[in-house]
Design a protein around this motif. Structure first.
Motif, short mmCIF file in Angstrom:
data_model
loop_
_atom_site.label_atom_id
_atom_site.label_comp_id
_atom_site.label_asym_id
_atom_site.label_seq_id
_atom_site.Cartn_x
_atom_site.Cartn_y
_atom_site.Cartn_z
N SER A 117 0.82 -1.21 0.00
CA SER A 117 0.00 0.00 0.00
C SER A 117 0.86 1.26 0.00
N THR A 118 2.14 1.10 0.01
CA THR A 118 3.06 2.24 -0.02
C THR A 118 4.15 1.96 -1.05
N ASN A 119 4.75 3.00 -1.53
CA ASN A 119 5.86 2.81 -2.46
C ASN A 119 7.20 2.95 -1.74
N ARG A 120 7.17 2.95 -0.42
CA ARG A 120 8.37 3.09 0.40
C ARG A 120 9.24 1.84 0.27
N LYS A 121 10.47 2.01 -0.17
CA LYS A 121 11.40 0.88 -0.26
C LYS A 121 11.69 0.36 1.14
N GLY A 122 11.60 -0.95 1.31
CA GLY A 122 11.86 -1.55 2.61
C GLY A 122 10.64 -1.70 3.50
N TRP A 123 9.45 -1.40 2.95
CA TRP A 123 8.23 -1.51 3.75
C TRP A 123 8.08 -2.93 4.28
N CYS A 124 7.58 -3.08 5.48
CA CYS A 124 7.49 -4.38 6.15
C CYS A 124 6.44 -5.29 5.50
N ASP A 125 6.61 -6.59 5.74
CA ASP A 125 5.69 -7.58 5.17
C ASP A 125 4.31 -7.50 5.80
N LEU A 126 4.26 -7.29 7.10
CA LEU A 126 2.98 -7.18 7.80
C LEU A 126 2.91 -5.84 8.52
N PHE A 127 1.85 -5.10 8.27
CA PHE A 127 1.60 -3.85 9.00
C PHE A 127 0.14 -3.91 9.42
N LEU A 128 -0.06 -4.11 10.71
CA LEU A 128 -1.39 -4.39 11.24
C LEU A 128 -1.80 -3.34 12.25
N TRP A 129 -3.10 -3.16 12.41
CA TRP A 129 -3.64 -2.21 13.37
C TRP A 129 -4.79 -2.83 14.12
N LEU B 248 15.29 -2.32 7.91
CA LEU B 248 15.59 -1.95 9.29
C LEU B 248 15.26 -0.48 9.56
N ASP B 249 15.51 0.38 8.58
CA ASP B 249 15.15 1.80 8.73
C ASP B 249 13.64 1.97 8.92
N VAL B 250 12.86 1.27 8.10
CA VAL B 250 11.40 1.37 8.20
C VAL B 250 10.94 0.89 9.57
N LEU B 251 11.45 -0.26 10.03
CA LEU B 251 11.06 -0.77 11.35
C LEU B 251 11.43 0.21 12.45
N ALA B 252 12.62 0.80 12.36
CA ALA B 252 13.06 1.77 13.38
C ALA B 252 12.15 3.00 13.39
N GLU B 253 11.79 3.49 12.23
CA GLU B 253 10.91 4.66 12.15
C GLU B 253 9.52 4.35 12.69
N LEU B 254 9.00 3.17 12.36
CA LEU B 254 7.68 2.79 12.86
C LEU B 254 7.72 2.60 14.38
N ALA B 255 8.80 2.00 14.90
CA ALA B 255 8.94 1.83 16.34
C ALA B 255 9.03 3.19 17.04
N ALA B 256 9.76 4.12 16.44
CA ALA B 256 9.87 5.47 17.02
C ALA B 256 8.51 6.17 17.05
N ALA B 257 7.64 5.78 16.14
CA ALA B 257 6.29 6.37 16.09
C ALA B 257 5.31 5.62 17.00
N GLY B 258 5.79 4.59 17.71
CA GLY B 258 4.95 3.90 18.67
C GLY B 258 4.50 2.50 18.30
N ALA B 259 4.85 2.04 17.12
CA ALA B 259 4.45 0.68 16.71
C ALA B 259 5.37 -0.35 17.37
N VAL B 260 4.84 -1.54 17.59
CA VAL B 260 5.68 -2.68 17.92
C VAL B 260 6.24 -3.13 16.58
N ALA B 261 7.56 -3.13 16.43
CA ALA B 261 8.17 -3.41 15.13
C ALA B 261 9.37 -4.32 15.31
N PHE B 262 9.41 -5.41 14.53
CA PHE B 262 10.53 -6.34 14.65
C PHE B 262 10.64 -7.24 13.43
N VAL B 263 11.79 -7.90 13.34
CA VAL B 263 12.04 -8.92 12.32
C VAL B 263 11.67 -10.25 12.94
N ALA B 264 10.92 -11.07 12.22
CA ALA B 264 10.48 -12.35 12.75
C ALA B 264 10.91 -13.49 11.84
#
Length: 86
Positions: free
Chosen positions: A11-23, A46-62
């Protein structure tokens, strides 16, 4: 989803976007980058996950052995400590 030429489309054209983004309305956002075997996340992922975590998401590599962590997160709405998850 799989788009034209059998490439992943998100749903985004951001390079490195995560496989699962849930709400969830009570628990917030979860971002998960899925990997198997010896595959490693890219710098962009890793940059995307770090940015999402900084914004309050639980973000990790699984990896497949993280299924208990993911199950706990979805069931109870909060992450388990990383030490307990590994």
């Amino acid at each position: 989803t799989i788009g034209k030429n059998k490439t992943w489309t998100t749903s985004t054209n951001r390079k490195g976007w995560c496989d699962l983004f849930l709400w969830h309305p009570r628990h917030g956002f979860v971002a998960i980058e899925l990997k198997v075997g010896k595959n490693q996340p890219t710098a962009e992922q890793l940059d995307v996950l770090a940015e999402l975590a900084a914004a309050g998401a639980v973000a990790f590599v699984a990896y497949p052995d993280a299924i208990d962590r993911i199950t706990h997160l979805f069931r109870y709405g909060h992450d388990v400590p990383v030490e307990a998850a590994s």
